[in-house]
Motif scaffolding. Structure first.
Motif, PDB file in Angstrom:
ATOM      1  N   HIS A 316      35.582   4.564  11.692  1.00 54.97           N
ATOM      2  CA  HIS A 316      35.883   4.504  13.123  1.00 54.97           C
ATOM      3  C   HIS A 316      34.954   3.506  13.823  1.00 54.97           C
ATOM      4  O   HIS A 316      35.407   2.654  14.600  1.00 54.97           O
ATOM      5  N   ALA A 320      36.026  -0.048  15.588  1.00 56.73           N
ATOM      6  CA  ALA A 320      35.728  -0.248  17.008  1.00 56.73           C
ATOM      7  C   ALA A 320      34.947  -1.537  17.226  1.00 56.73           C
ATOM      8  O   ALA A 320      35.232  -2.304  18.156  1.00 56.73           O
ATOM      9  N   LEU A 323      37.330  -4.540  16.623  1.00 57.37           N
ATOM     10  CA  LEU A 323      38.260  -4.738  17.730  1.00 57.37           C
ATOM     11  C   LEU A 323      37.570  -5.383  18.931  1.00 57.37           C
ATOM     12  O   LEU A 323      38.167  -6.217  19.630  1.00 57.37           O
ATOM     13  N   VAL A 337      41.939  -3.925  24.914  1.00 54.89           N
ATOM     14  CA  VAL A 337      42.160  -2.857  23.939  1.00 54.89           C
ATOM     15  C   VAL A 337      41.866  -1.540  24.630  1.00 54.89           C
ATOM     16  O   VAL A 337      40.835  -1.399  25.303  1.00 54.89           O
ATOM     17  N   ILE A 338      42.758  -0.564  24.502  1.00 57.26           N
ATOM     18  CA  ILE A 338      42.496   0.753  25.084  1.00 57.26           C
ATOM     19  C   ILE A 338      42.165   1.739  23.961  1.00 57.26           C
ATOM     20  O   ILE A 338      42.687   1.652  22.853  1.00 57.26           O
ATOM     21  N   ASP A 339      41.270   2.669  24.261  1.00 56.64           N
ATOM     22  CA  ASP A 339      40.828   3.635  23.256  1.00 56.64           C
ATOM     23  C   ASP A 339      41.694   4.884  23.297  1.00 56.64           C
ATOM     24  O   ASP A 339      42.657   4.987  24.068  1.00 56.64           O
ATOM     25  N   LYS A 340      41.336   5.848  22.464  1.00 55.48           N
ATOM     26  CA  LYS A 340      42.143   7.057  22.305  1.00 55.48           C
ATOM     27  C   LYS A 340      42.365   7.782  23.628  1.00 55.48           C
ATOM     28  O   LYS A 340      43.492   8.228  23.919  1.00 55.48           O
ATOM     29  N   ASP A 342      42.493   6.606  26.638  1.00 55.12           N
ATOM     30  CA  ASP A 342      43.470   5.898  27.455  1.00 55.12           C
ATOM     31  C   ASP A 342      44.863   5.944  26.842  1.00 55.12           C
ATOM     32  O   ASP A 342      45.863   5.976  27.561  1.00 55.12           O
ATOM     33  N   VAL A 343      44.934   5.925  25.514  1.00 61.49           N
ATOM     34  CA  VAL A 343      46.239   6.058  24.848  1.00 61.49           C
ATOM     35  C   VAL A 343      46.884   7.384  25.246  1.00 61.49           C
ATOM     36  O   VAL A 343      48.066   7.434  25.611  1.00 61.49           O
ATOM     37  N   GLU A 353      44.697   5.374  17.389  1.00 63.83           N
ATOM     38  CA  GLU A 353      43.311   5.563  17.808  1.00 63.83           C
ATOM     39  C   GLU A 353      42.953   4.557  18.902  1.00 63.83           C
ATOM     40  O   GLU A 353      42.104   4.812  19.752  1.00 63.83           O
ATOM     41  N   TRP A 354      43.595   3.398  18.851  1.00 66.53           N
ATOM     42  CA  TRP A 354      43.488   2.368  19.882  1.00 66.53           C
ATOM     43  C   TRP A 354      44.861   1.718  20.047  1.00 66.53           C
ATOM     44  O   TRP A 354      45.746   1.887  19.216  1.00 66.53           O
ATOM     45  N   VAL A 356      46.082  -2.271  20.916  1.00 69.50           N
ATOM     46  CA  VAL A 356      45.793  -3.668  21.225  1.00 69.50           C
ATOM     47  C   VAL A 356      46.931  -4.201  22.084  1.00 69.50           C
ATOM     48  O   VAL A 356      48.094  -4.176  21.680  1.00 69.50           O
TER      49      VAL A 356
END
Length: 438
Positions: A316, A320, A323, A337-340, A342-343, A353-354, A356
């Motif tokens: 992980h 990260a 990315l 890139v948004i993380d978990k 924000d997803v 998990e992200w 793009v």
């Protein structure tokens, strides 16, 4: 078929005032401005423009993450985001390509009730022509969207998966149906003829039909090109034919037009696999994936980043960091890139998990051995950030109980299904959106 209206009338009970039959037409890739600014753009689409004065319209529809066809159509049918309905992308997540680029065709993968289900539960008859994610749907007369190889066997597959006997009965009347893989204008014209025949012969209370040629042309030549405009004008003719048929069958019915996403010009392909291969996170053998710890899930203008083991803190952290490096390298064309967290907040697939999100003009390449940056094979793309104005979709509705000339403003795509449910007089309690009608 049992129909709730007939039952209520037979029993001397009141039919809900809001209840009306609905024909729902999806035009893949139709942008709001194509209709709202048609005259300024020189577009001749009188049937679509008539919704603005005769019915209600949204100035724009904010879509889902990702802004692609299958997740969007599942949201249009359920009123929930991909993270809840389970259709996370056009293609199934398939790191080893065992499914041979299979799409998410099967309605059994939708984890919540659909409008078809709600109509069925209310005793209303249903029909569907070529709607995405409709194989095995609870639809009385169903011609689902599916293809595999583009060969003659695809036609046998469709006949086997359609409502038994339906395809042959319509082909006896109308000639050959369009191949599932065919996204041309001619195929749309054929499917519209079949939809009209199905509507007039079976008289479903709720019908969905899907037209794909505009999306196909915008991928090929770009949005707002002469070629795309010409296709849209011909699709408007088909919409007019469907409207006329709907009014003949259901004079007091409602007709709605939706789309799944907008479009943006694209110039560059980005090979997002390469940095993960170079970091030892994807292993290749003879040019194919042999093993993986992280995998991009291609959504055109974006990519979900999936970890094989999300609990592996070492992997992980490594991903990260990588990315963050890619996001700062202009060659990769990454907007952010948004993380978990924000997803989840944006309703994306829980497998990611992200996410793009590429800048407009860039898209993810589909080939493992492509250069990091190369000319895109397409001229138009979607899948970009739902917040972008270029990705906004369309909603038009007119008929019984719809106030003429009503501007609904900007709406959420999750509002469409509860609005249609309201018109049908059925319940869709899991919907995250709201009905747009009083």
């Amino acid at each position: 078929m049992r129909r709730i209206v007939g039952i209520l009338v037979a029993l001397g009970l009141a039919v809900p005032a809001a209840a009306a039959p609905v024909v729902l037409i999806s035009i893949d890739g139709l942008r709001p401005a194509d209709v709202l600014d048609a005259q300024h753009r020189g577009l001749k689409i009188p049937n679509l423009q008539a919704f603005i004065t005769q019915g209600a319209f949204a100035e724009s529809v904010r879509g889902v993450l990702p802004t692609t066809t299958y997740p969007s159509h599942a949201t249009l049918m359920t009123g929930v985001s991909p993270g809840k309905h389970g259709i996370g992308g056009n293609l199934t997540f398939d790191p080893y390509d065992k499914n041979q680029r299979g799409w998410d065709w099967y309605a059994t993968d939708i984890k919540v009730p659909t409008l078809w289900d709600a109509a069925h539960d209310a005793g209303l008859s249903t029909a569907s022509v070529h709607w995405p994610v409709s194989v095995g749907a609870q639809v009385d007369w169903n011609l689902p969207q599916i293809w595999r190889t583009g060969t003659a066997d695809d036609r046998k597959l469709l006949a086997a998966l359609a409502t038994p006997g339906l395809l042959s009965s319509l082909e006896n009347q109308l000639g050959a149906y369009a191949d599932g893989i065919d996204e041309s204008l001619a195929a749309d014209q054929t499917r519209a003829r079949f939809a009209i025949a199905l509507l007039e012969s079976r008289k479903p209370y709720f019908m969905t039909t899907y037209l794909t040629a505009l999306d196909h042309e915008q991928h090929a030549s770009g949005p707002d090109t002469p070629q795309a405009r010409a296709v849209l004008e011909q699709i408007d003719v088909l919409v007019g034919d469907l409207i006329k048929a709907s009014r003949r069958v259901h004079p007091d019915g409602v007709i709605a037009v939706v789309s799944d996403h907008g479009f943006a010009p694209v110039q560059s392909d980005v090979n997002l696999y390469t940095p993960f291969v170079q970091a030892g996170l994807i292993t290749l053998k003879n040019g194919a994936i042999a093993d993986w710890q992280v995998m991009p899930w291609n959504d055109g203008g974006s990519a979900a980043i999936v970890l094989r083991d999300p609990a592996n803190a070492t992997v992980h952290g490594k991903v990260a960091t990588l990315l963050a490096q890619l996001g700062s390298d202009p060659a990769f064309g990454i907007d952010h890139v948004i993380d978990k967290a924000d997803v989840v907040k944006q309703g994306g697939t829980p497998q990611a998990e992200w996410f793009v999100l590429f800048k407009p003009g860039y898209e993810m390449a589909s080939k493992l051995d492509a250069p990091v940056l190369s000319p895109a094979p397409y001229r138009g793309e979607h899948g970009y950030d739902p917040a972008l104005p270029q990705m906004r979709a369309t909603f038009l509705i007119e008929g019984k109980g719809i106030k003429a000339g009503k501007d609904l403003g900007e709406i959420d795509m999750r509002d469409v299904a509860p609005t249609i449910a309201h018109v049908l007089g059925v319940k869709l309690p899991q919907a995250e959106g709201k009905s747009l009608l009083p």
